[in-house]
Design an enzyme around this catalytic site. Structure first.
Site, PDB file in Angstrom:
ATOM      1  N   LYS A  30       2.784  -2.306  16.149  1.00 15.07           N
ATOM      2  CA  LYS A  30       1.416  -2.830  16.339  1.00 15.07           C
ATOM      3  C   LYS A  30       0.848  -3.365  15.021  1.00 15.07           C
ATOM      4  O   LYS A  30       0.313  -4.463  14.969  1.00 15.07           O
ATOM      5  CB  LYS A  30       0.484  -1.715  16.861  1.00 15.07           C
ATOM      6  CG  LYS A  30       0.882  -1.176  18.219  1.00 15.07           C
ATOM      7  CD  LYS A  30      -0.100  -0.126  18.715  1.00 15.07           C
ATOM      8  CE  LYS A  30      -0.091   1.147  17.873  1.00 15.07           C
ATOM      9  NZ  LYS A  30       1.201   1.855  17.859  1.00 15.07           N
ATOM     10  N   THR A  31       0.988  -2.569  13.986  1.00 17.73           N
ATOM     11  CA  THR A  31       0.468  -3.004  12.690  1.00 17.73           C
ATOM     12  C   THR A  31       1.238  -4.230  12.212  1.00 17.73           C
ATOM     13  O   THR A  31       0.680  -5.150  11.622  1.00 17.73           O
ATOM     14  CB  THR A  31       0.574  -1.858  11.664  1.00 17.73           C
ATOM     15  OG1 THR A  31      -0.139  -0.734  12.194  1.00 17.73           O
ATOM     16  CG2 THR A  31      -0.027  -2.233  10.333  1.00 17.73           C
ATOM     17  N   ASP A 216      -7.075  -2.689  13.625  1.00 21.88           N
ATOM     18  CA  ASP A 216      -5.944  -1.767  13.804  1.00 21.88           C
ATOM     19  C   ASP A 216      -6.493  -0.392  14.190  1.00 21.88           C
ATOM     20  O   ASP A 216      -7.647  -0.084  13.881  1.00 21.88           O
ATOM     21  CB  ASP A 216      -5.147  -1.673  12.492  1.00 21.88           C
ATOM     22  CG  ASP A 216      -3.730  -1.128  12.714  1.00 21.88           C
ATOM     23  OD1 ASP A 216      -3.383  -0.792  13.862  1.00 21.88           O
ATOM     24  OD2 ASP A 216      -2.970  -1.045  11.723  1.00 21.88           O
ATOM     25  N   GLU A 217      -5.685   0.417  14.852  1.00 22.19           N
ATOM     26  CA  GLU A 217      -6.098   1.785  15.238  1.00 22.19           C
ATOM     27  C   GLU A 217      -7.395   1.771  16.053  1.00 22.19           C
ATOM     28  O   GLU A 217      -8.298   2.590  15.840  1.00 22.19           O
ATOM     29  CB  GLU A 217      -6.283   2.670  13.991  1.00 22.19           C
ATOM     30  CG  GLU A 217      -5.129   2.635  13.005  1.00 22.19           C
ATOM     31  CD  GLU A 217      -4.002   3.596  13.345  1.00 22.19           C
ATOM     32  OE1 GLU A 217      -4.076   4.250  14.416  1.00 22.19           O
ATOM     33  OE2 GLU A 217      -3.038   3.677  12.561  1.00 22.19           O
ATOM     34  N   GLN A 247      -2.770   8.474  20.112  1.00 20.56           N
ATOM     35  CA  GLN A 247      -2.986   8.791  18.704  1.00 20.56           C
ATOM     36  C   GLN A 247      -4.466   8.852  18.350  1.00 20.56           C
ATOM     37  O   GLN A 247      -4.840   8.718  17.188  1.00 20.56           O
ATOM     38  CB  GLN A 247      -2.277   7.770  17.816  1.00 20.56           C
ATOM     39  CG  GLN A 247      -0.773   7.837  17.931  1.00 20.56           C
ATOM     40  CD  GLN A 247      -0.102   6.886  16.966  1.00 20.56           C
ATOM     41  OE1 GLN A 247      -0.110   7.091  15.763  1.00 20.56           O
ATOM     42  NE2 GLN A 247       0.476   5.823  17.488  1.00 20.56           N
ATOM     43  N   ARG A 606       5.634  10.183  12.512  1.00 24.14           N
ATOM     44  CA  ARG A 606       5.701   9.581  11.176  1.00 24.14           C
ATOM     45  C   ARG A 606       7.136   9.572  10.662  1.00 24.14           C
ATOM     46  O   ARG A 606       7.458   8.863   9.718  1.00 24.14           O
ATOM     47  CB  ARG A 606       4.858  10.371  10.156  1.00 24.14           C
ATOM     48  CG  ARG A 606       3.356  10.445  10.382  1.00 24.14           C
ATOM     49  CD  ARG A 606       2.735   9.122  10.656  1.00 24.14           C
ATOM     50  NE  ARG A 606       2.623   8.899  12.098  1.00 24.14           N
ATOM     51  CZ  ARG A 606       2.450   7.706  12.644  1.00 24.14           C
ATOM     52  NH1 ARG A 606       2.380   6.634  11.908  1.00 24.14           N
ATOM     53  NH2 ARG A 606       2.365   7.559  13.958  1.00 24.14           N
TER      54      ARG A 606
HETATM   55  P1  ATP Z   1       1.733   3.457  14.530  1.00 19.97           P
HETATM   56  O1  ATP Z   1       1.482   3.683  15.974  1.00 19.97           O
HETATM   57  O2  ATP Z   1       2.281   4.653  13.873  1.00 19.97           O
HETATM   58  O3  ATP Z   1       0.565   2.841  13.837  1.00 19.97           O
HETATM   59  P2  ATP Z   1       2.855   0.824  14.737  1.00 19.97           P
HETATM   60  O4  ATP Z   1       2.940   0.557  16.187  1.00 19.97           O
HETATM   61  O5  ATP Z   1       1.738   0.220  14.013  1.00 19.97           O
HETATM   62  O6  ATP Z   1       2.930   2.392  14.474  1.00 19.97           O
HETATM   63  P3  ATP Z   1       4.495  -0.389  12.711  1.00 19.97           P
HETATM   64  O7  ATP Z   1       4.088   0.486  11.608  1.00 19.97           O
HETATM   65  O8  ATP Z   1       3.968  -1.760  12.771  1.00 19.97           O
HETATM   66  O9  ATP Z   1       4.226   0.362  14.100  1.00 19.97           O
HETATM   67  O10 ATP Z   1       6.073  -0.474  12.786  1.00 19.97           O
HETATM   68  C1  ATP Z   1       6.892   0.694  12.738  1.00 19.97           C
HETATM   69  C2  ATP Z   1       8.187   0.399  12.017  1.00 19.97           C
HETATM   70  O11 ATP Z   1       9.011  -0.422  12.822  1.00 19.97           O
HETATM   71  C3  ATP Z   1       7.981  -0.340  10.721  1.00 19.97           C
HETATM   72  O12 ATP Z   1       8.902   0.114   9.776  1.00 19.97           O
HETATM   73  C4  ATP Z   1       8.288  -1.779  11.105  1.00 19.97           C
HETATM   74  O13 ATP Z   1       8.710  -2.526  10.004  1.00 19.97           O
HETATM   75  C5  ATP Z   1       9.378  -1.617  12.136  1.00 19.97           C
HETATM   76  N1  ATP Z   1       9.434  -2.715  13.124  1.00 19.97           N
HETATM   77  C6  ATP Z   1       8.440  -3.118  13.919  1.00 19.97           C
HETATM   78  N2  ATP Z   1       8.822  -4.129  14.715  1.00 19.97           N
HETATM   79  C7  ATP Z   1      10.121  -4.382  14.408  1.00 19.97           C
HETATM   80  C8  ATP Z   1      11.088  -5.332  14.875  1.00 19.97           C
HETATM   81  N3  ATP Z   1      10.815  -6.224  15.827  1.00 19.97           N
HETATM   82  N4  ATP Z   1      12.313  -5.287  14.317  1.00 19.97           N
HETATM   83  C9  ATP Z   1      12.608  -4.384  13.364  1.00 19.97           C
HETATM   84  N5  ATP Z   1      11.753  -3.475  12.867  1.00 19.97           N
HETATM   85  C10 ATP Z   1      10.506  -3.465  13.388  1.00 19.97           C
HETATM   86 MG    MG Z   2       0.109   1.101  12.952  1.00 26.42          MG
END
Ligand code: ATP
Ligand code: MG
Length: 666
Positions: A30-31, A216-217, A247, A606
């Site tokens: 997402k981030t 975000d969040e 979360q 995490r």
């Molecule tokens: P959270 O819910 O904890 O905030 P998030 O959904 O924001 O997590 P991110 O932090 O954006 O997730 O991504 C999690 C990990 O997965 C990061 O290391 C990111 O670089 C990797 N990632 C995300 N999308 C891809 C992708 N399409 N291919 C490879 N790696 C990815």
């Molecule tokens: Mg995130």
């Protein structure tokens, strides 16, 4: 760029116009979508300064800015606005707050200032038989504020005697704040909201500064934040929010998960995108996370698939007491650091409460492993830092009474407490600020030497304030520190040489930070510097060496501040009833436990490679070892919530006893 996105992520990045919701589980990118989307918008021609992105912590904001800068490469000179809600609100308020009768250079009170104000308020309204501590009053005020309740609302809904007293205190507290030209942290949001509601043209102007808003969040927005977002996105409608209802961990501070769940009602033409692949954790860790969170009954169903099959099962470990627990964790880190490719920054130790890290810090220090406490204010809590910042505050804004009182006779300059009392009495009688009373030629009932001392101090501050108008800020501050002989004061207070040196180093660090700020800021000013410091936007380290170590150090942080972050190796420590779930929530049961479970889920998710959950069989409480009960979440993680062992002090999984480590099988 698109090579690193899956088709759904790509769609979220490409949907450049209109409202967009990305509702998806942990680690699904997402981030990443938010950062790529910012980069994409800029590549497609949106000027960076027309983009506003908000996140919940300074660390997250900083990381996002770094990631965007990396994606854009060197070309990017103008940067998008990426900040926390509070930081953005400060900017809005500095531009407009005068309309509400506050000075443009309003002061932001920190918790220490709030406490002294609360104490003062309570003295004024003390009622026989009923009493409140300053902390209690602030707790009530904070709870009311984060639900968007103003003093009148609080009076209306107050039930118990204590609540009535607190509501009365709240009214006085707000009045006193305004009189001092000050706002507290919660006010930053509330006053912004009030500003937008009262002056539609201000709302329109502020909203018109941007063409895109990204959040975000989003699951952790409270009522004020929710309304501010709506107010800012109302005209352009290019609002992208991302979040995960599982979360949501700030319910206790007024966050409402309903905001994300009703996004489609608020914005009927919204595009909704779900992401299902978790790229962060191994399958084994993800299975534990999914099993755990399934115990929450009211949740929005989501699919979360591992993109990284296999992996080591989470380890659950038990120790005699918290000392053995910390020793094991630090030993384990040290052992792993010997493996090729491992660095201190790959490890994080997560806590539920702020008291837990102490033993771990000691152990890490003993074993000489670099570590950094994240999300802690400890640097600012140091006396010498507070002292110097108080000088800066009075220079920036002489009406800042808490700061003025702090430094008026520090170091001692002959202004006795009695003199201060007299001055305050005059100020109150005349309805003026303390500084205005001090700053006049003849003070009346002050005796000669006292008057001379006050005059001397006023002149000193005036002289340095004038110099700061046209000389480099940091240089003038350095001179002021020498002029008041602050280093000598430190020598007087702390007999030990080492202690003196370390205190002096923190003072120097404040000067360094001001110098650094002056280089970076477009229009440097003391007010601007204080804003950044108060909001935690500006970081301090002790010196360059420590700073570079901090960048590659084991992270110690609370589960709340770990949101959004990731580490190859995660230790969740103190997995006991009363800590996680926290005892306040255990007493409340129901939704409070669900929130603790979500917090645990945040912790588990995490971890990228390996997760270790530890507990102590006994833990010191008020100086005495007490037996503990394993956290219910330890059983839930392995899908055994009904395990009859649950109430006994032996959690499932491999154990480590006093005599050494029993290695878990892979
Ligand atoms: P959270 O819910 O904890 O905030 P998030 O959904 O924001 O997590 P991110 O932090 O954006 O997730 O991504 C999690 C990990 O997965 C990061 O290391 C990111 O670089 C990797 N990632 C995300 N999308 C891809 C992708 N399409 N291919 C490879 N790696 C990815
Ligand atoms: Mg995130």
């Amino acid at each position: 760029m698109s090579a690193k996105l899956n088709p759904e992520q790509e769609r979220a990045v490409q949907t450049a116009r209109g409202p967009l919701l990305v509702l998806a589980g942990a680690g699904t990118g997402k981030t990443r979508v938010v950062t790529f989307r910012i980069a994409k918008l800029i590549q497609q021609g949106t000027p960076p300064d027309r983009i506003l992105a908000v996140t919940f912590t300074n660390k997250a904001a900083k990381e996002m800015l770094e990631r965007v800068s990396k994606l854009l490469g060197k070309r990017a000179k103008i940067k998008p606005s990426i900040s926390t809600f509070h930081s953005h609100c400060v900017k809005v308020l500095r531009r407009n707050i005068r309309r509400l009768g506050y000075p443009e250079r309003f002061i932001i009170y920190d918790y220490g200032d709030q406490e002294s104000l609360a104490r003062q308020v309570l003295r004024d309204i003390s009622v026989a038989g009923e009493s409140l501590r300053p902390g209690d009053l602030l707790f009530h005020i904070g709870a009311w504020k984060s639900s968007g309740l103003r003093p009148a609302d609080a009076t209306r809904i107050a039930e118990t005697d204590k609540e009535h007293l607190a509501a009365m205190g709240y009214r006085r507290y707000q009045k006193a704040l305004k009189l001092a030209g000050a706002v507290d942290f919660d006010d930053l949001l509330l006053v912004t909201e009030e500003l937008f509601a009262t002056f539609p043209e201000v709302r329109a102007t502020e909203a018109g500064l941007f063409d895109h808003l990204l959040v975000d969040e989003y699951q952790d927005t409270n009522g004020s934040q929710y309304r501010i977002i709506k107010a800012l996105a109302h005209d352009h409608r290019n609002l992208c929010v991302v979040g995960d209802d599982d979360q949501s961990i700030y319910g206790w501070r007024g966050a409402e998960v309903e905001h994300i769940l009703r996004f489609q009602q608020d914005w009927p033409d919204a595009t909704v995108i779900r992401l299902e692949a978790n790229y962060r954790s191994t399958e084994a860790i993800l299975t534990a996370a999914n099993t755990l969170i399934a115990y929450n009954t009211t949740r929005y169903d989501k699919v979360l698939r591992p993109a990284r099959p296999g992996g080591e099962k989470p380890r659950i470990m038990q120790f005699k007491d918290e000392n053995e627990e910390s020793r094991f964790v630090v030993d384990d880190i040290r052992r792993n650091l010997k493996l090729p490719g491992m660095e201190p920054r790959d490890f994080a130790v997560l806590f539920r409460t702020k008291e837990q890290p102490r033993v771990f810090e000691q152990e890490l220090r003993k074993q000489n492993i670099p570590y950094v406490m994240l999300g802690s204010q400890s640097f600012f809590d140091r006396k010498e830092v507070q002292d110097i910042l108080a000088y800066i505050r009075v220079l920036a804004y002489p009406h800042d009474e808490p700061a003025l009182r702090r430094i008026i006779n520090l170091p001692a300059r002959g202004i006795a407490p009695k003199t201060v009392e007299t001055l305050v009495r005059h100020a109150v009688a005349e309805g003026k600020h303390l500084w205005s009373v001090m700053d006049r030629p003849v003070l009346g009932d002050l005796k000669g030497p006292a008057e001379a001392a006050v005059q001397g101090f006023v002149n000193l501050m005036k002289q340095f304030r004038a110099r700061m108008q046209h000389e480099p800020l940091a240089g003038v501050l350095r001179e002021l520190i020498a002029k008041i002989q602050y280093p000598k004061e430190l020598t007087r207070l702390y007999p030990e040489h080492e202690e003196q040196q370390s205190r002096l180093a923190s003072v120097e660090e404040v000067v360094n930070a001001l110098a650094q700020y002056a280089i970076e800021a477009k229009e440097p000013s003391l007010v601007g510097f204080l804003d950044e410091v108060t909001l935690g936007d500006r970081e301090f380290g002790n010196n360059d060496k420590e700073k570079s170590l901090a960048r590659n150090a084991v992270a110690l942080l609370t589960m709340h501040s770990a949101k959004g972050l990731e580490y190859p190796h995660v230790y969740m420590v103190g997995m006991e009833e009363g800590l996680l779930p926290h005892h306040r929530s255990v007493a409340a049961e129901g939704p409070a436990i669900d929130e603790e479970r979500r917090l645990c889920y945040v912790g588990v998710t995490r971890a990228q490679e390996r997760l270790t959950l530890t507990m102590a069989l006994t833990r010191m409480k008020w100086g005495k070892p007490r037996e503990t009960i394993p956290s219910r979440f330890l059983f839930e993680i392995i899908g055994q919530a009904d395990n009859p062992q649950r109430k006994k002090a032996r959690p499932p999984g491999p154990h480590v006893g006093a005599k050494g480590v029993k290695r878990p099988s892979r």
